[in-house]
Design a protein around this motif. Structure first.
Motif, short mmCIF file in Angstrom:
data_model
loop_
_atom_site.label_atom_id
_atom_site.label_comp_id
_atom_site.label_asym_id
_atom_site.label_seq_id
_atom_site.Cartn_x
_atom_site.Cartn_y
_atom_site.Cartn_z
N VAL A 107 5.12 7.75 -2.23
CA VAL A 107 4.95 7.01 -0.98
C VAL A 107 3.77 7.62 -0.23
O VAL A 107 3.70 8.83 -0.02
N THR A 108 2.82 6.77 0.13
CA THR A 108 1.60 7.29 0.76
C THR A 108 1.77 7.49 2.26
O THR A 108 1.19 8.38 2.83
N ASN A 109 2.57 6.63 2.89
CA ASN A 109 2.66 6.67 4.34
C ASN A 109 4.11 6.46 4.75
O ASN A 109 4.56 5.34 4.91
N LYS A 155 0.81 -1.22 0.00
CA LYS A 155 0.00 0.00 0.00
C LYS A 155 0.85 1.27 0.00
O LYS A 155 0.44 2.29 -0.53
N THR A 156 2.02 1.16 0.61
CA THR A 156 2.81 2.38 0.82
C THR A 156 3.37 2.95 -0.48
O THR A 156 3.26 4.13 -0.76
N LEU A 157 3.93 2.06 -1.28
CA LEU A 157 4.48 2.53 -2.55
C LEU A 157 3.40 2.49 -3.62
O LEU A 157 2.78 1.45 -3.83
N MET A 158 3.15 3.64 -4.26
CA MET A 158 2.10 3.70 -5.29
C MET A 158 2.69 4.18 -6.59
O MET A 158 3.65 4.95 -6.60
N ARG A 159 2.09 3.76 -7.68
CA ARG A 159 2.49 4.31 -8.98
C ARG A 159 1.50 5.44 -9.25
O ARG A 159 0.31 5.20 -9.42
N VAL A 160 2.01 6.63 -9.23
CA VAL A 160 1.11 7.78 -9.34
C VAL A 160 0.88 8.20 -10.78
O VAL A 160 -0.06 8.91 -11.10
N ALA A 168 11.84 8.79 1.46
CA ALA A 168 10.77 8.79 2.46
C ALA A 168 11.25 8.28 3.81
O ALA A 168 10.48 8.22 4.76
N GLY A 169 12.52 7.81 3.84
CA GLY A 169 13.06 7.45 5.14
C GLY A 169 13.46 6.01 5.34
O GLY A 169 13.84 5.61 6.43
N LYS A 190 9.71 4.01 7.79
CA LYS A 190 10.80 4.75 8.47
C LYS A 190 11.82 3.78 9.06
O LYS A 190 11.47 2.87 9.81
N ASP A 191 13.07 3.94 8.62
CA ASP A 191 14.18 3.12 9.12
C ASP A 191 14.01 1.62 8.90
O ASP A 191 14.54 0.80 9.62
#
Lengths: 245, 816
Positions: A195-197, A166-171, A229-230, A202-203
């Protein structure tokens, strides 16, 4: 768990394991031995980062010229890219049938082929997230399935790693990479992902899964997005890589 | 063997099949078979614990399971007196629950009821049990036809189910007996009462089927019957002639709901579900759209199968689709042999008698042979590459595959079609390439969508039905074209068990002939099979030549038919005569096609020399048109008095048979060493003869062979008997006039004829109450041995001119 085992035993009786390539019925899951001996392992020595084979006798601990120029034109945002085999002969047939002929029965054997690779790259770390290269909404609607997601799902299940689709989206709905030259590919996927979230990654160490590695442009672009995005580290794993480039 | 081991389901299905077949011979009780199962289960566990792991050790267990299962299903403990004990051919009222889907058969509904009570005499209803086959006439008149689970009362003649009793005929009695049905009742319009409407899913689906059927009737389509058959599997709604055309063109399988229909519904609903599910990105990401859509599409298939009443072919197709969905669902490759094995297991569990049904054999042999032949053939002659192809090459590839499929199915089912229909249909190889797409891509889809839209809009659905009707006309036209083409179908002699085995050995060797490695051995095997089959066929024809005169009175129900085989002489080959061909008023059953011809084929006879009609009434003439059409006789003899049926006229015109009038005064005909004398009727020019009394214008013939003679009297009455009294003398065998009616066989005539044997050609429990008791007493008191086709089946006399030997041919009756 017991019931599941019983059900799978019944399923084994009704539907025998069959090699999806040559249709030989056997006992083993995945490709039959006759078909798998024809898979070519990636050439060695190769670039330590992107696995591009070296022509000379350079040691595998070195980087290729493209990876050295990383900071400049072509970005290599992933730390490592590895493929299970070379994109030729039988594996090419298998991936074509999987992707373009909707023969989803290839997902399990292809995932199995990649499994040990992912497992060794995950290095028993708990914070690893498996992530497929996303398809654009429109493309997903058209095809009905995302082959990378199918592979990623199987891998996450068999290796007990968490899956995040879900986090990585093709926009941006991009032209399929196969139709383009190496240079066009880089342009084509530029800023195609989002990246949606960011908090979710993170890390975290992320393993992105795809079917074929050609120039690495798609994987690199998604890795770039994730890194900014971290994410702490992004590793790209594909079933096969082309001998081109 | 190795392939079998890797496909355990095929092994299991084969073992259970063997068990089911065994039980039909062993007839073990459920308790005994349970003990057998227990024994083998213990044995298997023991062997397993001994660490001997092999799939084959479980085979006896599954065989025993097959035995147990079929013995449990067929164990029947009567609660009250079995209905069979009342089945004496008299009128009875019975009550019971409708057990099977009422299927249309011509003008009647046919179904089985589970009897609860019977009214035997005026003393009211008594409890009874058992199954009865109901033949309910008046399909069109019934406002509310019976449905599954309805409680009904019917009034009609209750008879024991019996075969005609001829060699080579379809064993109707056993096929019903296996279902536990030993009696039938024939009910005319207005003799059916619905006592209580049933409920439940089956009943509702049955209602849906009726209303779809009624809506198709309302649309007043030209091919409504055919559309009903294609859509609902209502085979009996197709006109008899059309059905025969479909059989001859190798398209009969279209009339059964099978893979084509089920596959289409599956495909259509999959597309719908998949389209809907793909609307949601969240769903597409979280779940597998294709698998979900596939599983969902099982629902409409299951419903459709239920509306069609789940005949064996539908069970098979649905089960195979389920196996395929399962394999895709768990991400495996579809394996057709395993799917066939799974389907066979499902079909046997639904009903262990299915393996005896022709549709079971046809359906499974067709899919198996397609699996067996198409893949190797495709590998040989059509390159199927996974890379992208042009539209044109896709179409040509499709046609090629279509050809292989149709070739494989034709070859694989040939022994079954030959032994069921006495027919091999080479045309089906070509016809199916065209007719299957027409039916599957044009007629069916439009009709299906029409049905789906029925609740929404009558106008649209009727319009679609009319579209479907146009396509159906095209289909009928194609079938007519293919069935009338030269060599579209070939009449065949039935194959013996050995021949069937040889055939399949040859058939199974084909893929190995195609492979280079195994070619020499396989080719030798294949060619020797072909040679053996040809030799067997020649032998059968040779064996059919008699060395004595043989006269066979064929059991054709209420009617006459007799075959005379005259041995060859030095100069003349064997000669065969057929006197009358039986016949019923029903247009849905051609006795020539179904009884007379199969008897001849069974004897190895492919052609007749003379076809003789005693007088043009349906119970003598009905079956002859088919015989003239298909047995290539040289001459047709009749008196010329009365009116031939249209079918007969057409058969005579098209076959080119010479029609010759015979009667009193005609010269004696010598057929080899057989002398045929004509004793009646008086031949007159013009039509001033009183044709109202057709019976009395029957052709009366005396056949003499050496010292022995046979008298054929047709349906003459006492008046004619008196008139020919002077020209008759004692005979050995008398065909009793007019089926033993009271109006014939006067004492004087019988005394004069003084037969040793008297043959009554009558139907079992016929509605005319033939034979008349007085006639029986008269003839018996004359010292003759009485024989009845209704009881004895086909009756054969064999004579060398000096001795005469008589035998009856009740090959099928009583064998269960």
């Amino acid at each position: 768990m017991r019931t599941l085992k019983l059900l799978s035993a019944i399923a084994d009786i009704i539907v025998p394991h069959t090699c999806p390539l040559c249709a030989v019925v056997g006992y083993s899951v995945g490709f039959c031995s006759a078909c798998s001996v024809e898979f070519t392992p990636p050439a060695s020595p190769h670039c330590d980062r992107c696995q591009t084979p070296f022509t000379g006798t350079i040691h595998s601990k070195n980087l290729c010229s493209l990876c050295i120029k990383e900071a400049k034109k072509i970005s290599r945002s992933f730390s490592t890219a590895r493929s299970a085999c070379v994109y030729d002969g039988n594996i090419r047939k298998a991936i074509t049938r999987f992707k373009y002929h909707n023969q989803t029965e290839f997902s399990l054997p292809l995932a199995l082929l990649t499994q040990s690779l992912v497992s060794s790259l995950a290095n028993a770390s708990a914070d690893v997230i498996i992530m497929p290269v996303p398809l654009h909404k429109r493309r997903l609607k058209k095809r009905g399935f995302n082959q990378s997601l199918m592979l990623a799902r199987r891998l996450s299940k068999s290796l007990s790693l968490s899956l995040d689709y879900k986090t990585l989206m093709r926009v941006r709905d991009t032209t399929p990479q196969v139709e383009l030259t190496p240079k066009e590919r880089v342009e084509n996927v530029k800023n195609a992902f989002g990246v949606t979230n960011a908090a979710a990654i993170k890390d975290k160490k992320i393993i992105i899964i795809d079917d074929v590695y050609t120039t690495g442009a798609t994987l690199s672009e998604s890795a770039k997005e994730l890194m900014s995005a971290g994410a702490s580290d992004v590793i790209a794993v594909t079933v096969a890589r082309t001998a081109l480039v | 063997m190795d392939q079998l081991r890797k496909r355990p389901i095929v092994l299991v299905a084969a073992a259970v099949l063997l068990g089911v077949v065994l039980e039909s011979y062993l007839k073990l009780s459920p308790t005994t078979s349970a003990a057998v199962v227990l024994f083998f289960a213990c044995l298997s566990v023991y062997v397993y614990l001994k660490k001997y792991h092999h799939v084959f050790i479980s085979i006896p267990l599954f065989i025993a399971f097959g035995v147990l299962y079929s013995s449990v299903i067929f164990s029947f403990t009567p609660k009250s007196e079995h209905v069979l004990s009342y089945a004496d051919g008299e009128y009875k009222a019975i009550e019971g629950v409708v057990k099977t889907l009422p299927a249309v058969k011509g003008e009647a509904f046919r179904f089985i009821i589970d009897v609860s009570a019977i009214e035997d005499d005026s003393s009211g209803f008594k409890g009874s049990s058992g199954f009865v086959l109901v033949n309910l006439r008046g399909v069109r008149e019934l406002k509310e036809p019976p449905r599954i689970k309805d409680v009904i009362r019917v009034y009609g003649r209750l008879k024991e189910v019996k075969n005609f009793g001829n060699p080579g005929e379809y064993d109707y009695q056993s096929s019903l007996g296996r279902l536990g049905v030993f009696a039938s009742i024939s009910v005319s319009e207005g003799r059916y009462y619905s006592l209580r409407k049933g409920s439940g899913l089956l009943n509702t689906l049955n209602k849906a089927r009726h209303s779809i059927s009624a809506r198709i009737d309302d649309a007043q389509l030209k091919n409504g019957g055919l559309i009903k058959a294609l859509l609902l599997g209502e085979k009996g709604a197709v006109p008899f002639e059309m059905r025969e055309g479909f059989i001859r063109a190798g398209g009969a399988h279209l009339l059964a709901i099978s893979g084509l229909h089920v596959g289409f519904i599956a495909w259509l609903s999959y597309l719908c579900f998949s389209w809907c599910l793909r609307r949601s990105t969240t769903f597409s990401l979280a779940y597998d759209v294709r698998i979900t859509a596939l599983i969902l599409s099982l629902i409409p298939i299951l419903f459709y199968g239920a509306i069609a009443g789940y005949p064996v072919s539908t069970q098979r197709a649905v089960a195979m689709v389920m196996a395929f969905v399962l394999s895709i669902g768990i991400g495996r490759v579809r394996d057709i042999y395993s799917a066939i094995g799974f389907a066979a297991l499902v079909v046997m569990i639904v009903s262990p008698v299915s393996p005896w049904e022709v549709s079971f054999l046809l359906s499974f042999s067709a899919v198996f042979s397609i699996a067996w032949l198409v893949v190797p053939l495709k590998g040989m002659f059509a390159s199927i590459d996974v890379e992208e192809r042009s539209v044109l090459s896709k179409i040509s590839g499709g046609v090629k595959v279509g050809f292989f499929v149709s070739l494989a199915a034709t070859l694989g089912t040939a022994p079954i079609t030959i032994n069921t229909f006495n027919m091999f249909t080479p045309s089906s190889v070509i016809s199916n390439i065209i007719t299957v797409p027409v039916a599957g891509l044009l007629v069916l889809p439009s009709a299906f969508i029409a049905v789906i839209l029925m609740p929404v809009s009558t106008v649209v659905s009727n319009a679609l039905l009319n579209v479907s009707d146009v396509f159906a006309s095209v289909l009928v036209g194609l079938m007519e074209f293919f069935s009338s083409a030269e060599y579209s179908s070939i009449w065949m002699l039935k194959l013996s068990g050995y021949e069937v085995v040889i055939y399949y050995v040859g058939f199974l060797s084909i893929p190995f002939v195609l492979k280079k490695k195994s070619r020499p051995i396989a080719l030798t095997l294949f060619i020797s099979c072909v040679v053996l089959l040809i030799a067997a066929d020649i032998y059968k024809t040779q064996r059919s030549i008699p060395d004595k005169l043989r006269v066979t009175f064929i059991s054709v129900g209420q009617g006459d038919a007799a075959l005379i085989e005259v041995p060859p002489t030095r100069d003349e080959p064997v000669k065969r005569l057929l006197i009358d061909g039986g016949g019923f008023f029903s247009t849905d059953f051609d006795i020539g096609r179904s009884v007379v011809a199969p008897l001849l084929w069974k004897k190895g006879i492919r052609n007749l020399d003379y076809v003789i009609l005693s007088h043009p009434q349906i119970d003598h003439m009905g079956g002859l048109a088919f015989m003239i059409d298909n047995f290539d006789p040289d001459e047709f003899w009749w008196s010329g008095i009365g009116e031939l049926s249209n079918e007969m006229k057409e058969a005579i015109n098209t076959s080119g048979v010479r029609s010759i009038k015979k009667g009193l005064g005609s010269e004696v005909t010598s057929v080899n060493e057989l002398q045929v004398e004509y004793l009646w009727p008086e031949l007159r020019e013009g039509s001033d003869y009183d044709t109202k009394e057709v019976n009395d214008s029957s052709l009366v013939m005396r056949l003499s062979y050496g010292e022995k003679s046979f008298l054929f009297t047709g349906d003459i009455g006492r008046k004619v008997e008196a008139m020919i009294m002077d020209s008759v003398n004692a005979v050995d065998v008398l065909k009793v006039a007019h089926h033993g009616s009271a109006t014939s066989s006067s004492e004087e005539f019988i005394r004069k004829v003084k037969p040793d044997y008297a043959v009554f050609s009558i139907g079992y429990a016929n509605r005319f109450n033939h034979p008349n008791e007085r006639v029986v007493i008269t003839i018996r008191s004359g010292g003759a041995k009485l024989l009845y086709t209704s009881i004895d089946g086909a009756i054969t006399f064999e004579t060398d001119g000096i001795e005469i030997r008589q035998s009856t041919d009740l090959t099928n009756v009583g064998v269960f």
